[in-house]
Design a protein around this motif. Structure first.
Motif, PDB file in Angstrom:
ATOM      1  N   GLY A 128       7.255   4.879   0.223  1.00  0.00           N
ATOM      2  CA  GLY A 128       6.169   5.232   0.868  1.00  0.00           C
ATOM      3  C   GLY A 128       5.316   4.227   1.152  1.00  0.00           C
ATOM      4  O   GLY A 128       4.198   4.362   1.097  1.00  0.00           O
ATOM      5  N   ILE A 129       5.866   2.891   1.035  1.00  0.00           N
ATOM      6  CA  ILE A 129       4.824   1.829   1.531  1.00  0.00           C
ATOM      7  C   ILE A 129       4.536   1.751   2.857  1.00  0.00           C
ATOM      8  O   ILE A 129       5.360   1.986   3.944  1.00  0.00           O
ATOM      9  N   THR A 130       3.161   1.803   3.226  1.00  0.00           N
ATOM     10  CA  THR A 130       2.645   1.953   4.703  1.00  0.00           C
ATOM     11  C   THR A 130       2.226   0.654   5.259  1.00  0.00           C
ATOM     12  O   THR A 130       2.067   0.735   6.321  1.00  0.00           O
ATOM     13  N   ASN A 131       2.398  -0.373   4.645  1.00  0.00           N
ATOM     14  CA  ASN A 131       1.764  -1.797   5.380  1.00  0.00           C
ATOM     15  C   ASN A 131       2.906  -2.640   5.127  1.00  0.00           C
ATOM     16  O   ASN A 131       2.851  -3.998   4.979  1.00  0.00           O
ATOM     17  N   GLN A 135       0.483  10.939  -4.348  1.00  0.00           N
ATOM     18  CA  GLN A 135       0.218  12.352  -3.901  1.00  0.00           C
ATOM     19  C   GLN A 135      -0.243  13.066  -5.085  1.00  0.00           C
ATOM     20  O   GLN A 135      -0.179  12.756  -6.204  1.00  0.00           O
ATOM     21  N   ASP A 175       0.802  -1.064  -0.008  1.00  0.00           N
ATOM     22  CA  ASP A 175      -0.066   0.003  -0.091  1.00  0.00           C
ATOM     23  C   ASP A 175       0.826   1.128   0.182  1.00  0.00           C
ATOM     24  O   ASP A 175       1.947   1.255   0.742  1.00  0.00           O
ATOM     25  N   TYR A 176       0.294   2.196  -0.659  1.00  0.00           N
ATOM     26  CA  TYR A 176       1.167   3.737  -0.550  1.00  0.00           C
ATOM     27  C   TYR A 176       0.081   4.634  -1.099  1.00  0.00           C
ATOM     28  O   TYR A 176      -1.048   4.302  -1.544  1.00  0.00           O
ATOM     29  N   LYS A 177       0.498   5.792  -1.064  1.00  0.00           N
ATOM     30  CA  LYS A 177      -0.337   7.131  -1.358  1.00  0.00           C
ATOM     31  C   LYS A 177       0.069   7.504  -2.497  1.00  0.00           C
ATOM     32  O   LYS A 177       1.156   7.983  -2.710  1.00  0.00           O
ATOM     33  N   THR A 215      -2.481   0.597  -4.060  1.00  0.00           N
ATOM     34  CA  THR A 215      -1.920  -0.728  -3.900  1.00  0.00           C
ATOM     35  C   THR A 215      -1.111  -1.440  -5.001  1.00  0.00           C
ATOM     36  O   THR A 215      -1.818  -1.297  -6.286  1.00  0.00           O
ATOM     37  N   TYR A 223      11.430   0.240   1.166  1.00  0.00           N
ATOM     38  CA  TYR A 223      10.367   0.265   1.335  1.00  0.00           C
ATOM     39  C   TYR A 223       9.559   1.616   1.903  1.00  0.00           C
ATOM     40  O   TYR A 223       8.612   2.170   1.459  1.00  0.00           O
ATOM     41  N   ALA A 224      10.089   2.053   2.925  1.00  0.00           N
ATOM     42  CA  ALA A 224       9.770   3.131   3.577  1.00  0.00           C
ATOM     43  C   ALA A 224      10.101   4.386   2.444  1.00  0.00           C
ATOM     44  O   ALA A 224       9.295   5.396   2.568  1.00  0.00           O
ATOM     45  N   ASP A 262      -5.381   6.449  -2.250  1.00  0.00           N
ATOM     46  CA  ASP A 262      -4.815   5.309  -1.558  1.00  0.00           C
ATOM     47  C   ASP A 262      -4.615   4.432  -2.687  1.00  0.00           C
ATOM     48  O   ASP A 262      -5.721   4.085  -3.588  1.00  0.00           O
TER      49      ASP A 262
END
Length: 518
Positions: free
Chosen positions: A216-219, A146, A142-144, A157, A212-213, A155
């Motif tokens: 912007g990966i959130t999960n 912008q 998951d990522y956002k 994936t 991954y961070a 949102d």
């Protein structure tokens, strides 16, 4: 003074192909055998510096990089990998959680990556090879996205994951196999874990958590592990990923060499002529539609990437035209235009940071011409990019014709394309046929000027062709084996086919009563 000879830097994209890895192995064996003798030294006239692969293409790409940098005979390695050792009998042995077992593939890869004197040749490439390995992440990332006009963004994936690595001269086997569960070999086998036959593969991604961070990966999971299946599921011909890989390489290493992308594509789903798939009086069968749909899914992303590459080429040319026009202005005109573009430059810098990128560094010594060129490149999205040349090696290169002069369909040249491209696993003669078909495709491509069309000296091209032709003599087996169908498999390999069907039924029944992740 005579002009310096054109140098070529090749990037290869190797598609997912299951048993048709035999075709890819043959095509790559010919290319490596031809180029290898000219690829030595720090500034060779021709070299391969980037390989992108998915599924079977990841295995072939890894073996190709190893052969090239270590001076290992590509014909022996590719034949062992895709002709001699990957029979259905061996793939049915071992693991019981899927129809086929990857254990034999793992054992085979370990052996073929080993530097064995019997497989040594007299040449090697001194410079490294960059790999892009495509994987399908079953969890989803998951990522956002912008937005420049919305504060909330969107949102999203992605199920596409990618690992990059650099294979260098002198690598030891342990550099491919360690650390366990996160090694380059583990990653390649995860990319090749076709869901129709093989179990998923779990990889330890702890070392990549910061990457991954940064994306912007959130999960990203607390376990720091992810399950993967065949990378070809999400992008079977990952040309776009190879293009991105090359953009990074070329941006960091300015060179005047011609960049040539070569796509090895065993089974292009070409359009057809006449009323085939068009006649109301001849509706397609369910099975024929299923097979055709599979071919379309595997091929469409490739053509989208090809269009993308050509669009980028056009933007590069447009940007260069604008820069020439700017250079024709007098100093006052250039200064006025540069000042007018200052707010644009500020907006580009801010947006790049907002979208998770890095702002262009500020250079107090940057000239107005350099400012203009940088802004134009950013707007056209060609910063650090240049025109790329594209070529495809496929069975269509041979232009095989029947007695009436009609082109023979690719499906009648490839022996292993039946059963969802698993058919070649049943019969070594079929894999031999596809290997030689791939080898001959590359020889014909070289003969037709596959390299000279992009600037390689004709004498050097002759050396490439001669070296490839000397390394292996393909036989036209496809004229006999290419028409193999499921009935032939059932007739000549009934026990192997029955064993596969029994294994499928057993695993399906077992999984029907097991709990699955949601």
């Amino acid at each position: 003074m005579a002009a310096s000879p054109t140098k070529l830097r090749l990037a290869l994209t190797i598609s997912g192909a299951v048993a048709l890895g035999a075709y890819e192995g043959g095509a790559l064996a010919a290319l490596l055998a031809g180029i290898g003798p000219l690829a030595g030294g720090d500034d060779p006239v021709i070299r391969i510096d980037a390989i992108g692969g998915a599924s079977a293409g990841s295995i072939t790409g890894l073996l190709a990089a190893r052969c090239l940098t270590q001076g290992i005979d590509p014909v022996k390695v590719m034949r062992a990998a895709w002709v001699e050792r990957d029979s259905i009998q061996s793939l049915l042995a071992g693991l019981q959680d899927a129809p086929l077992s990857p254990e034999k593939l793992h054992e085979m890869a370990l052996d073929l990556l080993e530097d064995v004197p019997a497989r040594q040749v007299e040449w090697h490439q001194d410079l490294p090879v960059r790999l892009s390995i495509l994987l399908a992440c079953l969890r989803g990332l998951d990522y956002k996205i912008q937005s420049a006009v919305s504060s909330t963004g969107v949102d999203a994936t992605t199920f596409v994951d990618e690992t990059t690595a650099t294979v260098e001269r002198g690598w030891k086997l342990t550099q491919f196999t360690e650390p366990a569960g996160a090694s380059l070999l583990d990653t390649v086998l995860a990319s090749a874990a076709n869901a129709l036959g093989f179990p998923p593969v779990v990889l330890d991604r702890a070392a990549l958590a910061s990457d991954y961070a940064a994306k912007g990966i959130t999960n990203f999971p607390p376990s720091q592990h992810l399950w993967y299946t065949d990378g070809g599921t999400v992008d079977n011909e990952p040309l776009g990923h190879t293009l991105d890989l090359v953009a990074d390489l070329d941006g960091a290493d300015a060179t005047d060499a011609v960049r040539l992308h070569v796509l090895v594509h065993p089974h292009p789903a070409a359009g057809v002529q006449g009323d085939a798939w068009a006649s109301p009086a001849n509706p397609p069968t369910w099975l024929a539609t299923l097979v055709r749909a599979d071919h379309l899914q595997r091929t469409q992303s490739l053509y989208d990437d090809l269009r993308r590459a050509e669009k980028t080429n056009s933007r590069v040319r447009w940007a260069e035209t604008l820069k020439v026009a700017f250079g024709s202005l007098d100093a006052d005109g250039q200064g006025a235009l540069a000042r007018a573009l200052t707010p644009v430059d500020d907006q580009i810098r801010a947006d790049r940071v907002a979208f998770g990128g890095a702002a262009d560094p500020t250079d107090p010594n940057e000239t107005t011409e350099e400012v203009f060129a940088r802004i134009v490149d950013r707007i056209a999205n060609v910063h650090g990019k240049r025109e790329v040349h594209l070529e495809v090696i496929s069975p269509l290169v041979l232009d095989e014709r029947d007695a009436d002069g009609n082109r023979i369909p690719v499906g009648r040249l490839l022996a292993g394309e039946i059963l969802g491209h698993f058919g070649g696993f049943f019969d070594q003669a079929m894999r031999e046929s596809d290997f030689d078909l791939g080898y001959q495709s590359t020889l014909d491509w070289l003969t037709a000027g596959g390299l000279t069309l992009h600037g390689l000296d004709a004498t050097k091209n002759g050396e490439v062709l001669a070296a490839a032709a000397a390394a292996h003599t393909p036989e036209p087996r496809w004229q006999k084996e290419g028409d193999t169908d499921l009935a032939d498999i059932a007739l000549h390999h009934p026990f192997a086919l029955a064993g596969l069907m029994a294994q499928v039924a057993r695993v399906a029944g077992q999984d029907a009563v097991r709990r699955h992740p949601q």
